[in-house]
Design a protein around this motif. Structure first.
Motif, PDB file in Angstrom:
ATOM      1  N   VAL A 134      -7.317 -15.906   2.998  1.00 36.35           N
ATOM      2  CA  VAL A 134      -6.806 -14.471   2.884  1.00 36.35           C
ATOM      3  C   VAL A 134      -6.482 -13.613   3.810  1.00 36.35           C
ATOM      4  CG1 VAL A 134      -9.315 -13.628   2.296  1.00 36.35           C
ATOM      5  CG2 VAL A 134      -7.223 -12.787   1.341  1.00 36.35           C
ATOM      6  N   ARG A 135      -5.562 -12.881   3.751  1.00 34.13           N
ATOM      7  CA  ARG A 135      -5.143 -11.811   4.851  1.00 34.13           C
ATOM      8  C   ARG A 135      -5.207 -10.538   4.127  1.00 34.13           C
ATOM      9  NH1 ARG A 135      -0.915 -11.615   9.463  1.00 34.13           N
ATOM     10  NH2 ARG A 135      -1.325 -13.814   9.354  1.00 34.13           N
ATOM     11  N   MET A 136      -5.799  -9.671   4.662  1.00 32.28           N
ATOM     12  CA  MET A 136      -6.039  -8.267   4.175  1.00 32.28           C
ATOM     13  C   MET A 136      -5.332  -7.311   4.987  1.00 32.28           C
ATOM     14  SD  MET A 136      -7.272  -5.095   4.398  1.00 32.28           S
ATOM     15  CE  MET A 136      -8.238  -5.272   5.785  1.00 32.28           C
ATOM     16  N   LEU A 137      -4.414  -6.594   4.529  1.00 31.23           N
ATOM     17  CA  LEU A 137      -3.736  -5.469   5.209  1.00 31.23           C
ATOM     18  C   LEU A 137      -3.712  -4.149   4.615  1.00 31.23           C
ATOM     19  CD1 LEU A 137      -1.877  -4.805   7.466  1.00 31.23           C
ATOM     20  CD2 LEU A 137       0.133  -5.467   6.117  1.00 31.23           C
ATOM     21  N   ALA A 138      -4.484  -3.144   5.392  1.00 29.20           N
ATOM     22  CA  ALA A 138      -4.322  -1.735   4.913  1.00 29.20           C
ATOM     23  C   ALA A 138      -3.522  -0.873   5.486  1.00 29.20           C
ATOM     24  CB  ALA A 138      -5.768  -1.079   4.630  1.00 29.20           C
ATOM     25  N   VAL A 139      -2.644  -0.114   5.224  1.00 27.02           N
ATOM     26  CA  VAL A 139      -1.945   0.616   5.983  1.00 27.02           C
ATOM     27  C   VAL A 139      -1.740   2.051   5.362  1.00 27.02           C
ATOM     28  CG1 VAL A 139       0.319   1.245   7.290  1.00 27.02           C
ATOM     29  CG2 VAL A 139      -0.525  -1.292   6.954  1.00 27.02           C
ATOM     30  N   GLU A 140      -2.146   3.071   6.085  1.00 25.92           N
ATOM     31  CA  GLU A 140      -1.739   4.356   5.615  1.00 25.92           C
ATOM     32  C   GLU A 140      -0.310   4.818   5.813  1.00 25.92           C
ATOM     33  OE1 GLU A 140      -3.752   8.908   5.851  1.00 25.92           O
ATOM     34  OE2 GLU A 140      -4.295   7.561   7.302  1.00 25.92           O
ATOM     35  N   THR A 141       0.634   4.697   4.879  1.00 28.06           N
ATOM     36  CA  THR A 141       1.902   4.649   4.984  1.00 28.06           C
ATOM     37  C   THR A 141       2.176   6.387   5.247  1.00 28.06           C
ATOM     38  OG1 THR A 141       2.063   4.629   2.676  1.00 28.06           O
ATOM     39  CG2 THR A 141       2.363   2.647   3.934  1.00 28.06           C
ATOM     40  N   SER A 142       1.719   6.930   4.647  1.00 29.69           N
ATOM     41  CA  SER A 142       1.796   8.620   4.759  1.00 29.69           C
ATOM     42  C   SER A 142       0.390   9.240   4.467  1.00 29.69           C
ATOM     43  CB  SER A 142       2.604   9.071   3.798  1.00 29.69           C
ATOM     44  OG  SER A 142       2.656   8.974   2.480  1.00 29.69           O
ATOM     45  N   ALA A 143       0.384  10.427   4.863  1.00 25.96           N
ATOM     46  CA  ALA A 143      -0.888  11.183   4.638  1.00 25.96           C
ATOM     47  C   ALA A 143      -1.575  10.851   3.657  1.00 25.96           C
ATOM     48  CB  ALA A 143      -0.743  12.811   4.825  1.00 25.96           C
ATOM     49  N   ASN A 144      -2.723  10.383   3.456  1.00 30.37           N
ATOM     50  CA  ASN A 144      -3.409  10.244   2.258  1.00 30.37           C
ATOM     51  C   ASN A 144      -2.978   9.193   1.286  1.00 30.37           C
ATOM     52  OD1 ASN A 144      -5.527  11.764   2.979  1.00 30.37           O
ATOM     53  ND2 ASN A 144      -4.554  13.601   2.291  1.00 30.37           N
ATOM     54  N   VAL A 145      -2.080   8.504   1.601  1.00 29.21           N
ATOM     55  CA  VAL A 145      -1.414   7.395   0.793  1.00 29.21           C
ATOM     56  C   VAL A 145      -1.754   5.838   1.374  1.00 29.21           C
ATOM     57  CG1 VAL A 145       0.614   6.183  -0.398  1.00 29.21           C
ATOM     58  CG2 VAL A 145       0.252   8.692  -0.131  1.00 29.21           C
ATOM     59  N   VAL A 146      -2.379   4.993   0.881  1.00 30.20           N
ATOM     60  CA  VAL A 146      -2.617   3.804   1.723  1.00 30.20           C
ATOM     61  C   VAL A 146      -2.361   2.706   0.584  1.00 30.20           C
ATOM     62  CG1 VAL A 146      -4.514   2.240   2.690  1.00 30.20           C
ATOM     63  CG2 VAL A 146      -4.597   4.828   2.719  1.00 30.20           C
ATOM     64  N   GLU A 147      -1.717   1.542   1.323  1.00 27.07           N
ATOM     65  CA  GLU A 147      -1.168   0.380   0.590  1.00 27.07           C
ATOM     66  C   GLU A 147      -2.277  -0.702   0.980  1.00 27.07           C
ATOM     67  OE1 GLU A 147       1.069   0.299  -1.577  1.00 27.07           O
ATOM     68  OE2 GLU A 147       2.056   2.276  -1.111  1.00 27.07           O
ATOM     69  N   VAL A 148      -2.844  -1.457   0.137  1.00 31.95           N
ATOM     70  CA  VAL A 148      -3.885  -2.560   0.629  1.00 31.95           C
ATOM     71  C   VAL A 148      -3.155  -3.701   0.018  1.00 31.95           C
ATOM     72  CG1 VAL A 148      -6.133  -3.235   0.910  1.00 31.95           C
ATOM     73  CG2 VAL A 148      -5.768  -0.628   0.679  1.00 31.95           C
ATOM     74  N   THR A 149      -3.207  -4.896   0.757  1.00 38.10           N
ATOM     75  CA  THR A 149      -2.589  -6.000  -0.019  1.00 38.10           C
ATOM     76  C   THR A 149      -3.760  -7.314   0.456  1.00 38.10           C
ATOM     77  OG1 THR A 149      -1.282  -6.477   1.910  1.00 38.10           O
ATOM     78  CG2 THR A 149      -0.329  -5.645  -0.018  1.00 38.10           C
ATOM     79  N   TYR A 150      -3.935  -8.122  -0.431  1.00 39.97           N
ATOM     80  CA  TYR A 150      -4.573  -9.433  -0.215  1.00 39.97           C
ATOM     81  C   TYR A 150      -3.768 -10.617  -0.327  1.00 39.97           C
ATOM     82  CZ  TYR A 150      -8.481  -6.030  -0.131  1.00 39.97           C
ATOM     83  OH  TYR A 150      -9.081  -4.941  -0.160  1.00 39.97           O
TER      84      TYR A 150
END
Length: 246
Positions: free
Chosen positions: A52-68
């Motif tokens: 599994v690869r986990m990626l968490a990115v804050e794409t803009s202020a206080n908005v986060v995309e997390v994928t597994y």
């Protein structure tokens, strides 16, 4: 969702935040931290041919995309902390048991790689909470996307183990590996990793204890009903540290 993961990966690579070749890292067994900076946390866990690869990115202020990314399926979360809105976005096949077993060691690896609670970046905190949430995502069934909002609120329960109202039911809940309600793992009501009688896990995930999380622990509520608790509920109980039954 695969497109979302690839798009986020492309963005990360474009800003030059790579830790070097990832293929060799991906092939190694166990946990690997691939990237950690002010807005991004990326890690993998591989065991027995599953990964599994986990990626968490804050794409803009206080908005986060997390994928597994398990290859298939890919499960994602969109978290808007300003609006208090979360989206659960699965794509592909059902999560299988071998894939689900990767989540606990992934969470432990992330916990060891980032600062303690209160010192984490937005992406680090999101990674901890959503990886905790991934532990209760059902296996063997196709998952549907849905949205949840923190405005609906949650109800904290007492940290002390005892007989408690967990939202229309009375059950034993609270901190402690012995707080099992007579069966299963302890720490009933915790929005995160449980704990067993014979194990003393590291203090990982959240230390929020709520009614919806307790209902899920007893099979009285769905994982989706506990979504806002896992993502947004404040930590109402303290953790006494690594190696301590809590």
């Amino acid at each position: 969702m695969k497109k979302l993961f690839l798009a986020v990966m492309t963005m990360v690579m474009a800003i030059g935040c790579s830790n070097g070749p990832t293929q060799a890292v991906d092939e190694a067994e166990g946990f690997a931290l691939l990237q950690r900076d002010a807005t991004t946390l990326e890690a993998t866990y591989r065991s027995g041919g599953a990964s599994v690869r986990m990626l968490a990115v804050e794409t803009s202020a206080n908005v986060v995309e997390v994928t597994y990314d398990f290859g298939n399926p890919v499960i994602g979360f969109h978290l808007d902390y300003t609006q208090g809105v979360g989206k659960f976005m699965p794509e592909g096949n059902a999560l299988d048991a071998a894939q689900a077993q990767l989540i606990a060691p992934l969470l432990e690896g992330i916990s060891n790689a980032i600062p303690a609670e209160g010192q984490r970046t937005r992406s680090e905190e999101a990674a901890m909470r959503q990886t905790s949430f991934m532990q209760i995502v059902p296996t063997g069934e196709l998952l549907s996307p849905y949205q949840y909002v923190s405005a609906r609120g949650w109800t904290h329960i007492s940290c002390s183990c005892g007989s408690q109202n967990i939202g229309g039911y009375t059950r034993q809940a609270g901190m402690g590996c012995g707080c099992t309600g007579g069966s299963g793992q302890g720490c009933k009501g915790r929005c995160g990793q449980g704990c067993g009688i014979t194990s003393t896990p590291a203090c990982v995930g959240t230390t929020a204890y709520t009614q919806d999380c307790a209902k899920h622990d007893y099979g009285l509520g769905t994982f989706s009903a506990a979504s806002d608790d896992y993502s947004f509920a404040s930590n109402n109980c303290s953790c006494s540290g690594v190696g301590t039954c809590y």
